[in-house]
Scaffold this active site. Structure first.
Site, PDB file in Angstrom:
ATOM      1  N   LYS A  97       0.655  -3.645   5.976  1.00 55.52           N
ATOM      2  CA  LYS A  97       1.152  -3.648   4.597  1.00 55.52           C
ATOM      3  C   LYS A  97       2.683  -3.569   4.550  1.00 55.52           C
ATOM      4  CE  LYS A  97      -2.552  -4.103   2.125  1.00 55.52           C
ATOM      5  NZ  LYS A  97      -2.729  -5.333   1.326  1.00 55.52           N
ATOM      6  N   ALA A 133      -2.755   1.017  11.615  1.00 54.35           N
ATOM      7  CA  ALA A 133      -2.837  -0.446  11.615  1.00 54.35           C
ATOM      8  C   ALA A 133      -2.664  -0.999  10.201  1.00 54.35           C
ATOM      9  CB  ALA A 133      -4.174  -0.900  12.201  1.00 54.35           C
ATOM     10  N   TYR A 134      -3.334  -0.366   9.247  1.00 50.34           N
ATOM     11  CA  TYR A 134      -3.269  -0.813   7.850  1.00 50.34           C
ATOM     12  C   TYR A 134      -1.856  -0.671   7.301  1.00 50.34           C
ATOM     13  CZ  TYR A 134      -4.417  -0.821   2.834  1.00 50.34           C
ATOM     14  OH  TYR A 134      -4.463  -1.094   1.493  1.00 50.34           O
ATOM     15  N   ALA A 135      -1.234   0.473   7.554  1.00 51.84           N
ATOM     16  CA  ALA A 135       0.124   0.709   7.068  1.00 51.84           C
ATOM     17  C   ALA A 135       1.104  -0.282   7.687  1.00 51.84           C
ATOM     18  CB  ALA A 135       0.553   2.144   7.373  1.00 51.84           C
ATOM     19  N   SER A 147       0.822  -1.206   0.000  1.00 55.56           N
ATOM     20  CA  SER A 147       0.000   0.000   0.000  1.00 55.56           C
ATOM     21  C   SER A 147       0.854   1.252   0.000  1.00 55.56           C
ATOM     22  CB  SER A 147      -0.914   0.023   1.225  1.00 55.56           C
ATOM     23  OG  SER A 147      -1.613   1.254   1.301  1.00 55.56           O
TER      24      SER A 147
END
Length: 251
Positions: free
Chosen positions: A158, A153-155, A141
């Site tokens: 990824k 959290a997403y970073a 990402s």
């Protein structure tokens, strides 16, 4: 050009968005594509699109957060088509726009389901990919590369994908397997959600791209994946390919 004729690919999260675009691009290049997702009906819809374009495939329900589901996915793909050449780990989920101070354990666990799913599929697929000298494409990402606010959290998940991919590329290269990461900035349900809930946010991001537009999940992101999985990608491994219109250009 049927550069992937005779190849078999698995795409997780193939029922919508980037996964749908990648699956359609792989099928258009000649691969038989196994479309996996939690909602079988969505995958069946994409399969119908592929078949309408003279492609081949199989739709399967799979929750990548469950190791047993990932193992069964690989087993059923090989049972149907006899081999596995390409594994695209795209499935992921998260709760967007949450500051680090407000991120909860369940937010982190949710974001890392995709990371674990890719890990499970890579382990299950390895014996078959080894036989085929196959290709693994893991979806990263731009939010992880840039450190976009609200995506802690997403970073983190990824960026974990990128770390695992580099290690796998180093370890599996001796078997002829390439492992690369693609970081897209393209149309997807997640982007549509942001457009609906954060007016102006995606427009601001699009303005930051060199190309001044969102990518197309099939013609831009899917085309890059097809290249990496085709003859031209045979000596490219351990890399992060940003298919993002220039939204993040490394210094």
């Amino acid at each position: 050009m049927q550069q992937l004729e005779g190849k078999v690919a698995i795409v997780t999260g193939a029922g919508q968005g980037v996964g749908r675009g990648i699956a359609r691009a792989l099928a258009a290049a000649g691969a038989s594509v196994v479309l996996a997702g939690r909602t079988l009906a969505k995958c069946e819809t994409v399969l119908a699109e592929i078949e309408a374009e003279s492609g081949r495939g199989l739709a399967l329900a799979c929750d990548v957060s469950q190791r047993a589901d990932c193992e069964a996915l690989v087993e059923r793909a090989v049972a149907k088509f006899g081999r596995l050449d390409i594994l695209v780990n795209n499935a992921h989920t998260s709760r967007p726009m949450v500051g680090v101070e407000a991120t909860r354990d369940k937010d982190m666990a949710l974001a890392f389901q995709g990371f674990h799913g890719g890990f499970y599929c890579m382990q299950a697929g390895f014996p078959h990919l080894k036989l085929a000298k196959g290709r693994v494409i893991n979806l990263g990402s731009v939010a992880g590369l840039r450190g976009d606010a609200g995506f802690g959290a997403y970073a983190a998940a990824k960026e974990a994908v990128r770390g695992l991919s580099r290690v796998a590329a180093r370890e599996w290269g001796v078997h002829g397997i390439t492992v690369n990461v693609v970081c897209p900035f393209s149309e997807s349900p997640g982007v549509e959600y942001m457009i609906d809930t954060q007016p102006g946010f995606i427009g601001e991001l699009t303005d930051q791209t060199a190309m001044k537009r969102l990518g197309n999940s099939k013609d831009d992101v899917g085309a890059a994946v097809v290249f990496l999985c085709g003859p031209g990608g045979s000596f490219i491994t351990g890399q992060t390919i940003n298919v993002d219109g220039g939204i993040w250009i490394a210094p």
